[in-house]
Design an enzyme around this catalytic site. Structure first.
Site, short mmCIF file in Angstrom:
data_model
loop_
_atom_site.label_atom_id
_atom_site.label_comp_id
_atom_site.label_asym_id
_atom_site.label_seq_id
_atom_site.Cartn_x
_atom_site.Cartn_y
_atom_site.Cartn_z
N ASP A 1 -1.45 5.78 7.28
CA ASP A 1 -2.91 5.93 7.26
C ASP A 1 -3.54 4.67 7.86
OD1 ASP A 1 -5.47 6.98 6.57
OD2 ASP A 1 -5.49 5.62 4.84
N TYR B 1 -0.05 8.90 -2.24
CA TYR B 1 -1.14 9.88 -2.15
C TYR B 1 -0.98 11.00 -3.17
CZ TYR B 1 -3.64 8.51 2.11
OH TYR B 1 -4.42 7.87 3.03
N ASP C 1 3.40 -5.52 6.97
CA ASP C 1 2.46 -6.61 7.31
C ASP C 1 2.76 -7.15 8.71
OD1 ASP C 1 4.88 -7.52 6.28
OD2 ASP C 1 4.03 -9.23 5.22
N ASP D 1 -4.99 4.01 12.05
CA ASP D 1 -6.37 3.59 12.34
C ASP D 1 -6.36 2.34 13.21
OD1 ASP D 1 -7.71 5.58 10.98
OD2 ASP D 1 -9.02 4.19 9.90
N LYS E 1 8.14 -1.67 3.45
CA LYS E 1 7.96 -2.94 2.76
C LYS E 1 9.17 -3.13 1.84
CE LYS E 1 5.40 -6.56 1.66
NZ LYS E 1 5.12 -7.67 2.58
C1 IPM Z 1 -6.82 10.32 7.56
C2 IPM Z 1 -7.90 10.09 6.54
C3 IPM Z 1 -7.50 10.82 5.26
C4 IPM Z 1 -6.23 10.19 4.74
C5 IPM Z 1 -8.59 10.83 4.18
C6 IPM Z 1 -9.89 11.38 4.70
C7 IPM Z 1 -8.15 11.59 2.97
O1 IPM Z 1 -8.13 8.75 6.34
O2 IPM Z 1 -6.58 11.48 7.93
O3 IPM Z 1 -6.23 9.35 8.01
O4 IPM Z 1 -6.27 9.17 4.05
O5 IPM Z 1 -5.15 10.72 5.05
MG MG Z 2 -7.05 7.52 7.68
#
Ligand code: IPM
Ligand code: MG
Length: 357
Positions: free
Chosen positions: A248, A142, A224, A252, A192
């Protein structure tokens, strides 16, 4: 306690969900005679529209001067055409960096009241899902340099750098082990290392730090495989420790399989200074301004703010109990609606939780 909270409503459903988060937090702390000051600042698309920057200097200053930052969500189609360095997301990345928020804590929890919403097969869901992703937040690909877009030998190339120092790895590993001590004493480090040097160092340093936390069980998974195990049997996980990009993605995944993304809060903490608290979900521009959004992730983020940001565990627990009670009483926003339940909007949901404090 007199505290100043910096509010960052952001975009889309941000302002309406944050309003409910503040309503509930304010009511909870008032019960114990505390009074908070709220300072509003611009971030994301709202900041771009007003100042041409996704993170104005004034916002950074207001956050730094506060005791905790309470953020809703940023982004939307209106700003999708902008260059990467001008996009709303840069506001979020910028404030994480500016406040040194290297530790991102993202719990994923399957509440018994919402078990029907889980995306997994009932026999898998039955085993339970109660984990927390501890994601490193200010390093990795990042922020790594060099990065860029250029033309080499007449062909366009894009490049980024995945990089971690041992200090960066060690401090997030300590957060994960400490978090595990307050839970089920298990950490799974995800990387990884079969391919990436960054990950080989990650694994090595995590093992070194583990020596100070011998009471915590440590395991390792390649990313993975971790993604696969999360859907195959999420009950095996307690704390998942991982870097910025893998975290990240996995956070999710972990949150969506609960079936109630609109329920999940998060905290971002640094070594010192204010922490930042926000729902895991995004700005949902498609339902913005229609009183349809689920404010519970934001309300539960207020609980994390009180517990981790301000050391007020009693008020935090009060909010969490009120949310559970509201769900047990059958109230649901559209995203978690099931047959036989009572449909409510964003404002009503906030009000119902506040009444149950
Ligand atoms: C998160 C989001 C952010 C990230 C984006 C919006 C920059 O996806 O907080 O997980 O990638 O960290
Ligand atoms: Mg995210």
């Amino acid at each position: 306690m007199e505290k100043t909270i910096c509010l960052l409503p952001g975009d889309g459903i941000g302002p309406e969900i944050l309003e409910q988060g503040v309503l509930v937090m304010d009511a909870a702390v008032a019960k114990n005679g505390h009074h908070f000051h709220y300072e509003k600042a611009l971030i994301g698309g709202a900041a771009i529209d007003a100042t041409d920057s996704p993170l104005p200097e004034a916002t950074v200053a207001a956050c730094k001067a506060s005791d905790a930052v309470f953020l809703a969500a940023v982004g939307g189609p209106k700003w999708d055409g902008l260059a990467p360095e001008k996009r709303p997301e840069r506001g979020l990345l910028g404030i994480r960096k500016a406040l040194g928020l290297f530790a991102n804590l993202r719990p994923a929890l399957l509440l018994p009241q919402l078990a029907g919403a889980c995306l997994l097969r009932p026999d898998i869901a039955k085993k339970g899902l109660d984990l927390i992703v501890v994601r490193e937040l200010t390093g990795d690909i990042y922020f790594g340099e060099p990065r860029g877009l250029e033309t080499r030998n007449g062909s366009r190339v894009g490049f980024n750098t995945m990089i971690y120092s041992e200090e960066e790895i060690a401090r997030i590993a300590r957060v994960a082990f400490t978090t595990a001590r307050q839970r089920r004493h298990k950490v799974c480090s995800v990387e990884k290392s079969n391919v990436l040097e960054t990950s080989r160092l990650w694994k090595e340093v995590v093992c070194e730090v583990h020596k100070d936390f011998a009471d915590v069980e440590l395991s390792h998974l390649y990313v993975d495989n971790a993604a696969m195990q999360l859907v195959r049997d999420p009950s095996q996980f307690d704390v998942i420790l991982t870097g910025n990009i893998f975290g990240d993605i996995l956070s999710d995944e972990a949150s969506v399989i609960t079936g109630s993304l609109g329920m999940l809060p998060s905290a971002s903490m640094g070594a010192e200074g204010p922490g930042l608290f926000e729902p895991v979900h995004g700005s949902a521009p498609d339902i913005a301004g229609q009183d349809k959004a689920n404010p519970l992730a934001t309300i539960l983020s207020a609980a994390m703010l009180l517990r981790l940001g301000l050391g007020m565990p009693e008020e935090a627990a009060m909010i969490e109990r009120a949310v559970e009670k509201t769900l047990a009483d059958g109230y649901r926003t559209g995203d978690i609606m099931e047959a036989g339940k009572k449909a409510v909007g964003c404002r009503a949901m906030g009000q119902l939780v506040a009444e149950r404090l």
